[in-house]
Design a protein around this motif. Structure first.
Motif, PDB file in Angstrom:
ATOM      1  N   LYS A  27       0.841  -1.207   0.000  1.00 21.16           N
ATOM      2  CA  LYS A  27       0.000   0.000   0.000  1.00 21.16           C
ATOM      3  C   LYS A  27       0.873   1.252   0.000  1.00 21.16           C
ATOM      4  O   LYS A  27       0.647   2.186  -0.770  1.00 21.16           O
ATOM      5  N   HIS A  28       1.885   1.266   0.851  1.00 28.07           N
ATOM      6  CA  HIS A  28       2.792   2.420   0.913  1.00 28.07           C
ATOM      7  C   HIS A  28       3.516   2.607  -0.417  1.00 28.07           C
ATOM      8  O   HIS A  28       3.698   3.737  -0.869  1.00 28.07           O
ATOM      9  N   VAL A  29       3.935   1.493  -1.026  1.00 29.23           N
ATOM     10  CA  VAL A  29       4.608   1.585  -2.319  1.00 29.23           C
ATOM     11  C   VAL A  29       3.664   2.160  -3.365  1.00 29.23           C
ATOM     12  O   VAL A  29       4.021   3.077  -4.110  1.00 29.23           O
ATOM     13  N   LEU A  30       2.440   1.619  -3.421  1.00 30.58           N
ATOM     14  CA  LEU A  30       1.473   2.071  -4.421  1.00 30.58           C
ATOM     15  C   LEU A  30       1.047   3.523  -4.206  1.00 30.58           C
ATOM     16  O   LEU A  30       0.666   4.215  -5.149  1.00 30.58           O
ATOM     17  N   GLU A  31       1.118   4.000  -2.977  1.00 25.28           N
ATOM     18  CA  GLU A  31       0.815   5.398  -2.676  1.00 25.28           C
ATOM     19  C   GLU A  31       1.997   6.318  -2.980  1.00 25.28           C
ATOM     20  O   GLU A  31       1.874   7.535  -2.902  1.00 25.28           O
ATOM     21  N   GLY A  32       3.154   5.725  -3.287  1.00 19.91           N
ATOM     22  CA  GLY A  32       4.348   6.521  -3.573  1.00 19.91           C
ATOM     23  C   GLY A  32       5.067   6.985  -2.328  1.00 19.91           C
ATOM     24  O   GLY A  32       5.834   7.943  -2.373  1.00 19.91           O
ATOM     25  N   ASN A  33       4.854   6.289  -1.203  1.00 24.42           N
ATOM     26  CA  ASN A  33       5.432   6.709   0.073  1.00 24.42           C
ATOM     27  C   ASN A  33       6.703   5.961   0.460  1.00 24.42           C
ATOM     28  O   ASN A  33       7.097   6.001   1.617  1.00 24.42           O
ATOM     29  N   THR A  34       7.329   5.297  -0.476  1.00 26.42           N
ATOM     30  CA  THR A  34       8.575   4.604  -0.178  1.00 26.42           C
ATOM     31  C   THR A  34       9.434   4.551  -1.430  1.00 26.42           C
ATOM     32  O   THR A  34       8.911   4.614  -2.553  1.00 26.42           O
ATOM     33  N   PHE A  46      -1.609  -5.155  -9.283  1.00 26.35           N
ATOM     34  CA  PHE A  46      -2.284  -4.006  -8.683  1.00 26.35           C
ATOM     35  C   PHE A  46      -2.011  -2.740  -9.495  1.00 26.35           C
ATOM     36  O   PHE A  46      -2.896  -1.913  -9.675  1.00 26.35           O
ATOM     37  N   LYS A  47      -0.787  -2.596  -9.974  1.00 26.90           N
ATOM     38  CA  LYS A  47      -0.447  -1.424 -10.786  1.00 26.90           C
ATOM     39  C   LYS A  47      -1.252  -1.384 -12.080  1.00 26.90           C
ATOM     40  O   LYS A  47      -1.465  -0.318 -12.639  1.00 26.90           O
ATOM     41  N   ALA A  48      -1.699  -2.531 -12.552  1.00 27.88           N
ATOM     42  CA  ALA A  48      -2.481  -2.592 -13.790  1.00 27.88           C
ATOM     43  C   ALA A  48      -3.914  -2.095 -13.599  1.00 27.88           C
ATOM     44  O   ALA A  48      -4.614  -1.850 -14.582  1.00 27.88           O
ATOM     45  N   VAL A  53      -4.355   1.859  -5.523  1.00 31.63           N
ATOM     46  CA  VAL A  53      -4.477   2.022  -4.073  1.00 31.63           C
ATOM     47  C   VAL A  53      -5.829   1.484  -3.600  1.00 31.63           C
ATOM     48  O   VAL A  53      -5.911   0.805  -2.576  1.00 31.63           O
ATOM     49  N   SER A  54      -6.865   1.762  -4.345  1.00 32.80           N
ATOM     50  CA  SER A  54      -8.177   1.216  -4.014  1.00 32.80           C
ATOM     51  C   SER A  54      -8.130  -0.312  -4.040  1.00 32.80           C
ATOM     52  O   SER A  54      -8.699  -0.976  -3.173  1.00 32.80           O
ATOM     53  N   GLY A  55      -7.428  -0.877  -5.010  1.00 35.46           N
ATOM     54  CA  GLY A  55      -7.295  -2.335  -5.107  1.00 35.46           C
ATOM     55  C   GLY A  55      -6.592  -2.938  -3.908  1.00 35.46           C
ATOM     56  O   GLY A  55      -7.047  -3.945  -3.351  1.00 35.46           O
ATOM     57  N   ILE A  56      -5.485  -2.335  -3.494  1.00 35.13           N
ATOM     58  CA  ILE A  56      -4.762  -2.888  -2.339  1.00 35.13           C
ATOM     59  C   ILE A  56      -5.552  -2.672  -1.054  1.00 35.13           C
ATOM     60  O   ILE A  56      -5.508  -3.498  -0.142  1.00 35.13           O
ATOM     61  N   GLN A  58      -8.809  -2.848  -0.852  1.00 37.37           N
ATOM     62  CA  GLN A  58      -9.799  -3.922  -0.858  1.00 37.37           C
ATOM     63  C   GLN A  58      -9.140  -5.243  -0.440  1.00 37.37           C
ATOM     64  O   GLN A  58      -9.696  -6.004   0.343  1.00 37.37           O
ATOM     65  N   TYR A  59      -7.946  -5.497  -0.940  1.00 41.48           N
ATOM     66  CA  TYR A  59      -7.184  -6.688  -0.571  1.00 41.48           C
ATOM     67  C   TYR A  59      -6.931  -6.699   0.943  1.00 41.48           C
ATOM     68  O   TYR A  59      -7.162  -7.706   1.616  1.00 41.48           O
ATOM     69  N   LEU A  60      -6.478  -5.568   1.466  1.00 43.47           N
ATOM     70  CA  LEU A  60      -6.220  -5.452   2.907  1.00 43.47           C
ATOM     71  C   LEU A  60      -7.484  -5.689   3.727  1.00 43.47           C
ATOM     72  O   LEU A  60      -7.429  -6.289   4.802  1.00 43.47           O
ATOM     73  N   SER A  61      -8.613  -5.238   3.232  1.00 42.38           N
ATOM     74  CA  SER A  61      -9.853  -5.444   3.977  1.00 42.38           C
ATOM     75  C   SER A  61     -10.184  -6.930   4.090  1.00 42.38           C
ATOM     76  O   SER A  61     -10.730  -7.369   5.098  1.00 42.38           O
TER      77      SER A  61
END
Length: 142
Positions: A27-34, A46-48, A53-56, A58-61
């Protein structure tokens, strides 16, 4: 980093906790925070997405829901919002690969989960995925 396609109910406690941590990292990677892990192959699917971020989230949920069923207290506030239910695909070959990969891990660290998982004939996946026929996903590092 391992973002399992197979349902988290198959993971032992160490695997479930590791999945939570690794999905939060994703999630942090996809948000650009790392700076690290930006090109990790587990993130390709997920990048596709239109909204990774919404996808990850949902996965986390789904990881959070499994943890709650087991009585774990993962912090729900770490999961951001997600839009409509996504339907990402996963190949049957990928699920089989992950089943064998997890069995190798469980054989070493949790014989109860190993024995339970050995008896499973039809592997379930995360609700975010829909299974299609195919070989191991090209992004998988085997």
């Amino acid at each position: 980093m391992r973002l399992w396609s197979l349902h988290p109910k198959y993971l032992d406690s160490k695997g479930l906790v590791a999945l939570w941590r690794e999905a939060l990292l994703a999630k942090h990677v996809l948000e650009g925070n790392t700076k690290g892990y930006r090109n990790h192959p587990q993130l390709i699917r997920f990048k596709a997405l239109k909204d990774p971020v919404s996808g990850i989230n949902q996965y986390l949920s789904e990881v959070h829901a499994e943890a709650a069923l087991r009585g774990y207290h993962f912090d729900r506030d770490k999961i951001g919002p997600y839009r409509n239910r996504l339907a990402m695909t996963v190949t049957s070959g990928q699920l089989q690969y992950e089943q064998m990969h997890l069995l190798r891990k469980l054989k070493i660290r949790d014989s109860d989960y190993y024995n339970r998982f050995m008896a499973v004939q039809l592997i379930e996946h995360f609700a975010i995925f829909r299974t299609i026929q195919g070989a191991v996903e090209p992004w998988e590092r085997s």
